[in-house]
Design an enzyme around this catalytic site. Structure first.
Site, mmCIF file in Angstrom:
data_model
loop_
_atom_site.group_PDB
_atom_site.id
_atom_site.type_symbol
_atom_site.label_atom_id
_atom_site.label_comp_id
_atom_site.label_asym_id
_atom_site.label_seq_id
_atom_site.Cartn_x
_atom_site.Cartn_y
_atom_site.Cartn_z
ATOM 1 N N CYS A 1 20.850 91.569 10.508
ATOM 2 C CA CYS A 1 19.475 91.651 10.898
ATOM 3 C C CYS A 1 19.385 92.644 11.995
ATOM 4 C CB CYS A 1 18.799 90.682 11.023
ATOM 5 S SG CYS A 1 16.885 90.847 11.483
ATOM 6 N N CYS B 1 16.601 88.943 18.302
ATOM 7 C CA CYS B 1 16.001 87.374 18.580
ATOM 8 C C CYS B 1 17.239 86.709 19.111
ATOM 9 C CB CYS B 1 15.470 86.764 17.404
ATOM 10 S SG CYS B 1 14.449 87.932 16.155
ATOM 11 N N CYS C 1 7.465 79.482 -1.088
ATOM 12 C CA CYS C 1 7.063 80.146 0.347
ATOM 13 C C CYS C 1 8.237 81.032 0.612
ATOM 14 C CB CYS C 1 7.244 78.745 1.263
ATOM 15 S SG CYS C 1 7.333 79.357 3.022
ATOM 16 N N CYS D 1 2.237 79.652 7.229
ATOM 17 C CA CYS D 1 3.185 78.676 7.863
ATOM 18 C C CYS D 1 3.656 79.486 9.073
ATOM 19 C CB CYS D 1 4.093 78.495 6.736
ATOM 20 S SG CYS D 1 5.621 77.330 7.501
ATOM 21 N N ARG E 1 5.918 70.397 10.318
ATOM 22 C CA ARG E 1 7.408 70.031 9.670
ATOM 23 C C ARG E 1 8.216 69.979 10.783
ATOM 24 N NH1 ARG E 1 6.176 71.232 4.629
ATOM 25 N NH2 ARG E 1 4.245 72.728 4.029
HETATM 26 FE FE1 SF4 Z 1 16.314 88.804 12.104
HETATM 27 FE FE2 SF4 Z 1 15.121 87.719 14.198
HETATM 28 FE FE3 SF4 Z 1 14.527 86.608 11.737
HETATM 29 FE FE4 SF4 Z 1 16.835 86.376 12.892
HETATM 30 S S1 SF4 Z 1 14.840 85.505 13.522
HETATM 31 S S2 SF4 Z 1 16.759 87.067 10.905
HETATM 32 S S3 SF4 Z 1 17.157 88.397 14.190
HETATM 33 S S4 SF4 Z 1 14.007 88.873 12.478
#
Ligand code: SF4
Ligand code: SAM
Ligand code: DTB
Length: 322
Positions: free
Chosen positions: A54, A58, A130, A190, A263
């Site tokens: 990704c 994050c 979902c 959600c 949850r």
């Molecule tokens: Fe990508 Fe952030 Fe989702 Fe992880 S939480 S998959 S880094 S967008």
């Protein structure tokens, strides 16, 4: 029925959070039983349909390409493999099936079409379907709705104030815009968050206030405890979440959003059975079951079933309302 409010102040919410624990749990349980008389727990199954690689940053996430976490980037899973997983999950007792993709956002094209097929297939099994695929446009939300999607997961993760400390590749308002698109398309929302990322108690409260200030409360609110994964910036730099903190936040979520499914999500592997039951007392009425979440561990299926059995916790059956 409990009053549904959208105007909670920080001082009110913080006062709830700081109540003596058993007082808080009692209050939450009272609200819970007014809405959910049968007191059943929903079993949800989670599948990573597109793992790793990704582009986002994050700080908690093992799937971000930029961190060395040992998670390998994979291609989007074929539809039949997803349906096979969903069929097994249904046989094991799931009534909701959540598909996660490590994407920043959905892009139109063959991959999105493939996800739409997954949604159709999961719905055809009679499961709630979902997805959590990152940011979404209004048009994409509409197409997911047409395919039969029941719910879209998109977490606010933390407070607006703390958000920038955890993610810099998008802003809080982007998250809110996606939630609006989901709501507008008629898909249930959600949205929840993670605790244990170095945020303050006030940040946790402000996250719940933001969720509860929406015109319609989310139907589903996942509360995750950070799973510290080596290689992510947060791992080893934050204090481990104590079970009592999960209990408190779940109780406050229950009081603020009386009708939501709350949850008890990531972090159960680190909790005792008693702590998990206390979370249920505090208003949690759903868990993810199965040995894996997206990329990290979850309690063994047999252990979960034994716990529910021992405690006499009733599960939601297919087609049954909570
Ligand atoms: Fe990508 Fe952030 Fe989702 Fe992880 S939480 S998959 S880094 S967008
Ligand atoms: N990429 C999409 C997105 O971020 O919206 C969907 C998948 S993402 C993995 C879904 C959610 O998983 C995140 O919003 C976050 O709340 C949660 N999550 C990710 N890593 C986690 C961790 N290490 N501990 C707890 N929750 C985590
Ligand atoms: C949510 O709030 N928690 C789930 C689900 N929504 C998608 C994801 C938890 C992921 C935990 C880390 C992992 O296993 O990769």
């Amino acid at each position: 029925m409990p009053v549904v409010r959208h105007d909670w102040s920080l001082s009110e919410v913080r006062a709830l959070y700081d109540l003596p624990l058993l007082e808080l749990v009692y209050k939450a349980q009272t609200v819970h039983r007014e809405v959910f008389q049968d007191n059943k727990v929903q079993l949800c199954s989670l599948l990573s349909v597109k793992t790793g690689g990704c582009p986002e940053d994050c700080a908690y996430c093992p799937q971000a390409a930029r961190y060395q976490t040992g998670v390998k980037a994979e291609r989007l899973m074929p539809v039949d493999e997803v349906i096979e997983n969903a069929t097994k999950a249904k046989e094991a007792g799931a009534t909701r099936f959540c598909m996660g993709a490590a994407w920043r956002e959905v892009k139109d094209g063959p991959q999105f079409d493939q996800v739409l097929d997954m949604v159709r297939g999961v719905k055809a099994l009679g499961l709630e379907a979902c997805c959590t695929l990152g940011m979404l446009s209004e048009d994409q939300a509409k197409r997911l709705k047409e395919a039969g999607l029941s719910a879209y997961n998109h977490n606010l993760d933390t407070s607006p104030e703390f958000y920038g400390k955890i993610i810099t590749t998008r802003v809080y308002e982007d998250r809110l815009a996606t939630l609006r698109a989901v709501r507008q398309a008629g898909i249930t929302v959600c949205s929840g968050g993670i605790i244990g990322m170095g945020e303050s108690i006030d940040d946790r409260c402000r996250m719940l206030i933001t969720l509860a200030s929406q015109e319609v409360h989310p139907e589903s609110v996942p509360i995750n405890a950070l799973v510290q994964v080596e290689g992510t910036p947060l791992a080893g730099h934050v204090k481990k979440v104590e079970a009592m903190e999960m209990v408190r936040l779940i109780a406050v979520a229950r009081i603020l959003m009386p009708h939501a499914m709350v949850r008890l999500s990531a972090g159960r592997l680190q909790m005792t059975e008693e702590a998990q039951l206390l979370c249920m007392m505090a208003g949690a009425n759903s868990i993810f079951f199965g040995d894996k979440l997206l990329t990290t561990g979850n309690p063994q299926y047999e252990a979960d079933m034994a716990l529910l059995e021992k405690a006499g916790v009733e599960r939601l059956r297919p087609g049954e309302q909570a």
